[in-house]
Design a protein around this motif. Structure first.
Motif, short mmCIF file in Angstrom:
data_model
loop_
_atom_site.label_atom_id
_atom_site.label_comp_id
_atom_site.label_asym_id
_atom_site.label_seq_id
_atom_site.Cartn_x
_atom_site.Cartn_y
_atom_site.Cartn_z
N VAL A 96 0.81 -1.33 -0.05
CA VAL A 96 0.02 -0.19 -0.02
C VAL A 96 0.65 1.28 0.21
O VAL A 96 1.63 1.37 1.01
N PHE A 109 -1.35 4.06 -4.63
CA PHE A 109 -2.33 3.24 -4.45
C PHE A 109 -3.52 3.89 -3.94
O PHE A 109 -4.69 3.88 -4.46
N TRP A 110 -3.31 4.87 -2.94
CA TRP A 110 -4.51 5.66 -2.52
C TRP A 110 -4.85 6.72 -3.36
O TRP A 110 -6.02 6.91 -3.58
N LYS A 118 -6.94 4.78 -5.80
CA LYS A 118 -8.32 4.11 -5.11
C LYS A 118 -9.15 5.55 -5.18
O LYS A 118 -10.55 5.10 -5.45
#
Length: 91
Positions: free
Chosen positions: A26, A30-31, A34
């Motif tokens: 992570v 990734f964030w 997302k």
């Protein structure tokens, strides 16, 4: 002849290293992806369902069909794209 010992996840979960290898890394990227995907998905859903007044059922079908059409195109581009680039760059 003895039977081989079968280990379950619980048997080998004692080592932190094994458990960490099963989880995706992570990162900030990734964030960002997302949050962007969630925001764009909700915005597209609102556009179809409320602005265009299709309702939730037809919106679900429409967005699923868009996904089904674009997914193979994306996969084809991943395979053909680099090969095509190599051919074009050789000239």
């Amino acid at each position: 002849m003895s039977e081989p010992e079968v280990l379950t996840d619980m048997d080998v979960a004692g080592t932190d290293r094994y458990v960490l290898r099963k989880l995706p890394e992570v990162t900030l990227a990734f964030w960002v992806m997302k949050i962007a995907a969630t925001t764009l998905g909700e915005t597209a859903g609102d556009l179809f369902a409320q602005t265009l007044k299709l309702g939730y059922f037809l919106t679900t079908i429409a967005l699923f069909l868009i996904f089904v059409v674009l997914c193979p195109e994306h996969e084809r581009e991943l395979v053909v794209g680099p090969l095509l680039e190599m051919v074009l760059c050789e000239r």
